[in-house]
Design a protein around this motif. Structure first.
Motif, PDB file in Angstrom:
ATOM      1  N   VAL A   1      -5.878   4.209  -1.489  1.00 37.89           N
ATOM      2  CA  VAL A   1      -5.322   2.995  -2.082  1.00 37.89           C
ATOM      3  C   VAL A   1      -6.202   1.810  -1.695  1.00 37.89           C
ATOM      4  CG1 VAL A   1      -3.312   1.480  -2.283  1.00 37.89           C
ATOM      5  CG2 VAL A   1      -2.991   3.923  -1.852  1.00 37.89           C
TER       6      VAL A   1
ATOM      7  N   ILE B   1       0.838  -1.196   0.000  1.00 36.07           N
ATOM      8  CA  ILE B   1       0.000   0.000   0.000  1.00 36.07           C
ATOM      9  C   ILE B   1       0.876   1.250   0.000  1.00 36.07           C
ATOM     10  CG2 ILE B   1      -1.668   1.325   1.372  1.00 36.07           C
ATOM     11  CD1 ILE B   1      -2.793  -1.401   2.321  1.00 36.07           C
ATOM     12  N   GLU B   2       1.932   1.210   0.794  1.00 31.26           N
ATOM     13  CA  GLU B   2       2.867   2.342   0.865  1.00 31.26           C
ATOM     14  C   GLU B   2       3.526   2.603  -0.485  1.00 31.26           C
ATOM     15  OE1 GLU B   2       4.955   5.467   2.715  1.00 31.26           O
ATOM     16  OE2 GLU B   2       3.303   4.258   3.506  1.00 31.26           O
TER      17      GLU B   2
ATOM     18  N   SER C   1      -4.147   9.995  -1.614  1.00 32.75           N
ATOM     19  CA  SER C   1      -3.634   9.723  -0.267  1.00 32.75           C
ATOM     20  C   SER C   1      -3.602   8.225  -0.050  1.00 32.75           C
ATOM     21  CB  SER C   1      -4.517  10.371   0.798  1.00 32.75           C
ATOM     22  OG  SER C   1      -5.755   9.685   0.915  1.00 32.75           O
ATOM     23  N   ALA C   2      -2.929   7.801   1.005  1.00 34.60           N
ATOM     24  CA  ALA C   2      -2.844   6.375   1.317  1.00 34.60           C
ATOM     25  C   ALA C   2      -4.224   5.785   1.578  1.00 34.60           C
ATOM     26  CB  ALA C   2      -1.931   6.155   2.519  1.00 34.60           C
TER      27      ALA C   2
ATOM     28  N   LYS D   1       0.904   4.189  -2.902  1.00 23.71           N
ATOM     29  CA  LYS D   1       0.153   5.392  -2.524  1.00 23.71           C
ATOM     30  C   LYS D   1       0.551   6.609  -3.349  1.00 23.71           C
ATOM     31  CE  LYS D   1       2.908   7.328   1.297  1.00 23.71           C
ATOM     32  NZ  LYS D   1       2.894   7.657   2.740  1.00 23.71           N
TER      33      LYS D   1
END
Length: 243
Positions: free
Chosen positions: A175, A162-163, A171-172, A166
């Protein structure tokens, strides 16, 4: 495993595209397994160039993609459906009816995974599967785990994935947290596997995946057991492999 060392990303992309082009030329109605992400973009650009030069014909080619985010509509510019049309499908003469991805908007995971697995089987399997390599060793969205997932399944994405993704979203929080992905067993049934890797930041995982133990903690390591794998990587990505 065959390893081709490229000087840089551009040469890696050219070599990988030539391998895919050879598959299409030798078997015009082949089934290509395709990947997304930043690494194969150069490969797709080269394939488009070969098509525009009149050296490649996609009219009878069929494709199946590795994965798709769950819950992301095809119209979203971060969906893999959108990515494939933007980078390849809309730029060559492939029949849209012959292109296949998991349906990210199907809420019933069991139903969609079974459908996609059956689809791949109905096509006679994958002739050449293109793969990238995640920093944690994932291929497709097969994340490090206690066991290898055998067939197409719905996966909860790890925080590291996810990081990494992103940067493509506002924004994260935007995701997707799940994705449909071919399983390790599905990937391993491909007749040929082509892996593209670029950058010094991938050097550690390349060494671990292909020169370390085979373990589901490093999903790509299973490729050591495949009979026909070609790794095309630039010098930076290969900088830590045993000489």
């Amino acid at each position: 495993m065959k390893i081709y060392k490229a000087a840089d990303y551009k040469e890696m992309s050219r070599k990988a595209a030539n391998i895919i082009a050879s598959q299409v030329i030798l078997k015009p109605d082949c089934v290509l397994g395709l990947a997304t992400g930043s690494t194969p973009i150069g490969t797709y650009e080269r394939l488009v160039s070969l098509y525009k030069e009149g050296n490649l014909d996609f009219s009878n080619v069929k494709t199946v993609n590795l994965d798709e985010y769950k819950g992301l509509p095809r119209t979203n510019d971060q969906s893999y459906y959108y990515f494939m049309h933007e980078n390849l499908f809309d730029k060559v003469n492939i029949d849209p009816a012959n292109t296949n991805l998991p349906d990210g908007m199907e809420p019933d995971s069991d139903k969609e995974c079974a459908r996609y697995e059956e689809l791949i089987e109905s096509l006679g399997g994958v002739d050449l599967q293109l793969l990238g390599l995640g920093h944690n060793g994932h291929i497709g969205f097969n994340e490090p785990a206690d066991a290898f997932d055998k067939v197409t399944h719905c996966v909860d994405l790890q925080e590291s994935t996810i990081e990494a993704n992103k940067r493509f979203f506002a924004s994260a929080d935007d995701v997707p947290k799940q994705a449909y992905t071919m399983g390790i067993g599905t990937i391993m049934r491909a007749k040929k596997v082509l892996l593209v890797v670029s950058g010094e930041d991938k050097a550690d995982i390349v060494a671990k995946a292909f020169f370390g133990p085979v373990t589901p903690a490093v999903p790509a390591s299973i490729l050591q057991m495949h009979g026909d794998v070609t790794l095309v990587a630039d010098a930076a990505a290969l900088s830590k492999i045993p000489q």
